[in-house]
Design an enzyme around this catalytic site. Structure first.
Site, mmCIF file in Angstrom:
data_model
loop_
_atom_site.group_PDB
_atom_site.id
_atom_site.type_symbol
_atom_site.label_atom_id
_atom_site.label_comp_id
_atom_site.label_asym_id
_atom_site.label_seq_id
_atom_site.Cartn_x
_atom_site.Cartn_y
_atom_site.Cartn_z
ATOM 1 N N ARG A 170 -52.153 59.649 51.612
ATOM 2 C CA ARG A 170 -51.251 58.896 50.747
ATOM 3 C C ARG A 170 -51.132 59.509 49.349
ATOM 4 O O ARG A 170 -50.992 58.806 48.348
ATOM 5 C CB ARG A 170 -51.682 57.418 50.659
ATOM 6 C CG ARG A 170 -51.714 56.702 51.998
ATOM 7 C CD ARG A 170 -50.345 56.655 52.669
ATOM 8 N NE ARG A 170 -50.418 56.053 53.991
ATOM 9 C CZ ARG A 170 -50.491 56.740 55.135
ATOM 10 N NH1 ARG A 170 -50.483 58.065 55.131
ATOM 11 N NH2 ARG A 170 -50.557 56.124 56.281
ATOM 12 N N SER A 220 -47.505 48.106 54.475
ATOM 13 C CA SER A 220 -48.962 48.103 54.412
ATOM 14 C C SER A 220 -49.405 48.114 52.951
ATOM 15 O O SER A 220 -49.018 48.996 52.185
ATOM 16 C CB SER A 220 -49.513 49.325 55.148
ATOM 17 O OG SER A 220 -50.920 49.325 55.142
ATOM 18 N N GLU A 290 -52.193 50.840 48.648
ATOM 19 C CA GLU A 290 -51.282 51.890 49.096
ATOM 20 C C GLU A 290 -49.917 51.677 48.464
ATOM 21 O O GLU A 290 -49.233 52.639 48.089
ATOM 22 C CB GLU A 290 -51.170 51.852 50.620
ATOM 23 C CG GLU A 290 -50.166 52.815 51.205
ATOM 24 C CD GLU A 290 -50.149 52.773 52.716
ATOM 25 O OE1 GLU A 290 -49.058 52.884 53.297
ATOM 26 O OE2 GLU A 290 -51.224 52.633 53.332
#
Length: 297
Positions: A170, A220, A290
């Site tokens: 990420r 998410s 995230e």
């Protein structure tokens, strides 16, 4: 030259626009200025004026994995969704930053090119996928990126190789140097068109089954801690279904926070902080987001 003067050049630029109109959570305060450049030339003009006038600049893509605070964003917000050209050449697909990664994946599939199947249901833009090194179902953006074209905040055009992008979980180089992704080229493999499309339809069906797509959400919320899964920890902590204001930890997928109606960004942030606090207390694990959180404090 002032920002609004750029309207004379045909650039779509507006003032005091609620960003909740564009975010997937349907929350977020206003942008002081908001622009939708149609091409690299318009983007360069916008960046140049913000640099010359010392105006804060924020660039976003499809606003899917994003929370914008209720106080909004000072300066200029650029949304790149009008920059969405896709070109297929041999075994490569080049897509502008505002292109949905879903559309890029299906364009590749229809050309009989394999490698982007994992992205069939990711709602973000190509620029966002590069920025976040987006991934799903065992695939990651870094696995298929050949090169990335960017515009630096100084107005310089650069091309980075996959290695130079410094991809990790990420993360990518452009998170650090603040360069603006303009386009990306994906190196793919020739395959059976029908098999590729079948795999993509299967992954999308799986996503619909597992994820709360019937409500607005930012996808998410948390990064996966090493050796742990976020959803099961939230369930064990008794937080699944927990609601603050209009924001609820999804009863369908505990890794998601959904807008059940009338949620604010503050509701989202308060619920995120509560989950982080309880997980730390119960399991000794720090949950990191995230989702990208931006805007005035």
């Amino acid at each position: 030259m002032e920002l609004l003067d750029l309207r004379k050049d045909g650039i779509d630029i507006q003032k005091q626009i609620p960003l909740s109109k564009y975010t997937f959570t349907k929350t977020g305060g206003p942008a002081e200025y908001l622009a939708f450049p149609k091409d690299l030339d318009e983007l360069k003009k916008l960046v140049q004026v913000t640099r010359e006038k010392n105006i804060p600049l924020t660039v976003i893509g499809n606003a899917s994995n994003l929370i914008i605070r209720d106080s909004g964003i000072a300066g200029l917000v650029i949304i790149l969704t009008e920059m969405k050209k896709i070109t297929v050449k041999a075994n490569t697909v080049t897509a502008e930053a505002g292109t949905r990664i879903i559309d890029t994946a299906f364009t590749a599939a229809r050309a009989g090119l394999s490698g982007l199947e994992f992205a069939a249901g990711i709602p973000g833009s190509v620029g966002g996928a590069i920025f976040m090194n987006a991934g799903a179902y065992g695939g990651e953006t870094q696995n298929v990126v050949q090169s990335v074209n960017v515009l630096t905040r100084d107005g310089e055009f650069k091309t980075y190789s996959n290695k130079e992008m410094n991809f990790s979980y990420r993360h990518s180089l452009v998170q650090d140097n603040k360069a603006i992704v303009v386009s990306a080229t994906f190196g793919l493999k020739h395959g059976d068109k029908l098999k590729i499309l079948d795999e993509m339809h299967y992954l999308n069906a799986l996503r619909r089954y597992k994820q709360p797509l019937e409500y607005p959400s930012c996808g998410s919320v948390f990064k996966r801690p090493t050796g742990h899964f976020v959803g099961p920890m939230i369930i064990k902590a008794g937080l699944q279904g927990k609601q603050i204001g209009g924001a609820q930890n999804s009863t369908k997928h505990a890794g998601f926070i959904v807008n059940k109606g009338g949620a604010t960004a503050t509701d989202y942030l308060n619920l995120i902080h509560l989950i982080q606090k309880v997980i730390k207390e119960k399991f000794g694990i720090d949950l990191h987001t995230e989702v990208r959180i931006i805007g005035k404090n």
